[in-house]
Design a protein around this motif. Structure first.
Motif, mmCIF file in Angstrom:
data_model
loop_
_atom_site.group_PDB
_atom_site.id
_atom_site.type_symbol
_atom_site.label_atom_id
_atom_site.label_comp_id
_atom_site.label_asym_id
_atom_site.label_seq_id
_atom_site.Cartn_x
_atom_site.Cartn_y
_atom_site.Cartn_z
ATOM 1 N N VAL A 106 0.835 -1.195 0.000
ATOM 2 C CA VAL A 106 0.000 0.000 0.000
ATOM 3 C C VAL A 106 0.872 1.249 0.000
ATOM 4 O O VAL A 106 0.610 2.207 -0.729
ATOM 5 C CB VAL A 106 -0.973 -0.006 1.197
ATOM 6 N N ARG A 107 1.912 1.260 0.802
ATOM 7 C CA ARG A 107 2.813 2.424 0.845
ATOM 8 C C ARG A 107 3.507 2.613 -0.499
ATOM 9 O O ARG A 107 3.630 3.731 -0.992
ATOM 10 C CB ARG A 107 3.858 2.282 1.955
ATOM 11 N N LEU A 108 3.949 1.531 -1.134
ATOM 12 C CA LEU A 108 4.569 1.629 -2.449
ATOM 13 C C LEU A 108 3.592 2.235 -3.453
ATOM 14 O O LEU A 108 3.953 3.135 -4.215
ATOM 15 C CB LEU A 108 5.028 0.244 -2.921
ATOM 16 N N LEU A 109 2.363 1.785 -3.417
ATOM 17 C CA LEU A 109 1.346 2.329 -4.316
ATOM 18 C C LEU A 109 1.089 3.803 -4.014
ATOM 19 O O LEU A 109 1.094 4.641 -4.914
ATOM 20 C CB LEU A 109 0.047 1.533 -4.180
ATOM 21 N N ASP A 148 2.959 5.962 -2.525
ATOM 22 C CA ASP A 148 4.128 6.803 -2.787
ATOM 23 C C ASP A 148 4.363 7.037 -4.279
ATOM 24 O O ASP A 148 5.054 7.975 -4.658
ATOM 25 C CB ASP A 148 5.390 6.188 -2.180
ATOM 26 N N ASN A 149 3.795 6.187 -5.124
ATOM 27 C CA ASN A 149 4.085 6.277 -6.556
ATOM 28 C C ASN A 149 2.868 6.552 -7.424
ATOM 29 O O ASN A 149 3.005 6.631 -8.644
ATOM 30 C CB ASN A 149 4.768 4.987 -7.017
ATOM 31 N N ILE A 150 1.706 6.714 -6.850
ATOM 32 C CA ILE A 150 0.497 6.988 -7.611
ATOM 33 C C ILE A 150 0.541 8.424 -8.133
ATOM 34 O O ILE A 150 1.207 9.280 -7.554
ATOM 35 C CB ILE A 150 -0.755 6.728 -6.750
ATOM 36 N N ALA A 151 -0.171 8.698 -9.200
ATOM 37 C CA ALA A 151 -0.127 10.022 -9.826
ATOM 38 C C ALA A 151 -1.118 10.990 -9.189
ATOM 39 O O ALA A 151 -1.499 11.983 -9.801
ATOM 40 C CB ALA A 151 -0.401 9.900 -11.317
ATOM 41 N N TYR A 162 -0.578 10.548 7.103
ATOM 42 C CA TYR A 162 0.286 10.212 5.976
ATOM 43 C C TYR A 162 -0.062 11.137 4.819
ATOM 44 O O TYR A 162 -1.242 11.407 4.565
ATOM 45 C CB TYR A 162 0.082 8.758 5.534
ATOM 46 N N VAL A 163 0.953 11.629 4.139
ATOM 47 C CA VAL A 163 0.781 12.431 2.931
ATOM 48 C C VAL A 163 1.817 11.924 1.932
ATOM 49 O O VAL A 163 2.995 11.827 2.252
ATOM 50 C CB VAL A 163 0.991 13.935 3.204
ATOM 51 N N SER A 164 1.355 11.591 0.731
ATOM 52 C CA SER A 164 2.275 11.049 -0.269
ATOM 53 C C SER A 164 3.272 12.110 -0.725
ATOM 54 O O SER A 164 2.986 13.309 -0.692
ATOM 55 C CB SER A 164 1.499 10.489 -1.458
ATOM 56 N N PRO A 165 4.430 11.664 -1.172
ATOM 57 C CA PRO A 165 5.478 12.592 -1.600
ATOM 58 C C PRO A 165 5.059 13.510 -2.751
ATOM 59 O O PRO A 165 5.653 14.571 -2.933
ATOM 60 C CB PRO A 165 6.614 11.666 -2.043
#
Length: 123
Positions: free
Chosen positions: A26-29, A31-34, A48-51
C-alpha cells in the motif's frame, strides 16, 4: 501446552508478516500513484501524505499532524463539510453492503481526505 503455544506463535508471526507485506504494498502504491494521497485518523488528523504533495509547493511535514479541514481551502470548506454531513447521515443500504475497509474509505472521503491540487495549494 507447548505445542499449542508454538502453533499460536507461528500463526501470529504469519499474520504480522502478512500485515507488514500488505502495508509495504500500500505504501509503495501511495508513494508512486499520480495523485496526492492523504490518510487521516478517526479524529481527522493527517497521518500520511504522499510525496507527490511537492507538486503544490509543500512538503509532507507541512501536513502531518494537522486537521484535515486546516488544509482545505476556505472556499471549499463548506462543500467538504456538506459532503461529510451527507455521508454520515446515509444509511448502509444507500451504499450497498460495504466492507469495513470500504466504510473507512467512504468516511475518509466524507472528511475531505481527497483534495484536488488547487485546494492543497491554497488557491
Amino acid at each position: 501446552m507447548a505445542a499449542l503455544l508454538s502453533s499460536r506463535l507461528r500463526f501470529r508471526t504469519g499474520l504480522e508478516r502478512a500485515l507488514r507485506d500488505r502495508e509495504a504494498r500500500v505504501r509503495l502504491l501511495a508513494d508512486n500513484i499520480a495523485d496526492i494521497v492523504i490518510v487521516m485518523d478517526r479524529k481527522g488528523y493527517l497521518r500520511y501524505v504522499s510525496p507527490l504533495v511537492t507538486v503544490v509547493g509543500k512538503t509532507e511535514t507541512d501536513f502531518l499532524g494537522r486537521l484535515c479541514l486546516d488544509v482545505v481551502h476556505e472556499d471549499d470548506r463548506e462543500r467538504v463539510l456538506a459532503a461529510s454531513r451527507e455521508l454520515k447521515g446515509a444509511s448502509a443500504s444507500r451504499f450497498g453492503s460495504l466492507s469495513h475497509a470500504a466504510r473507512r474509505r467512504r468516511d475518509a472521503l466524507a472528511r475531505g481526505q481527497f483534495q484536488d491540487r488547487r485546494t492543497l495549494a491554497g488557491r
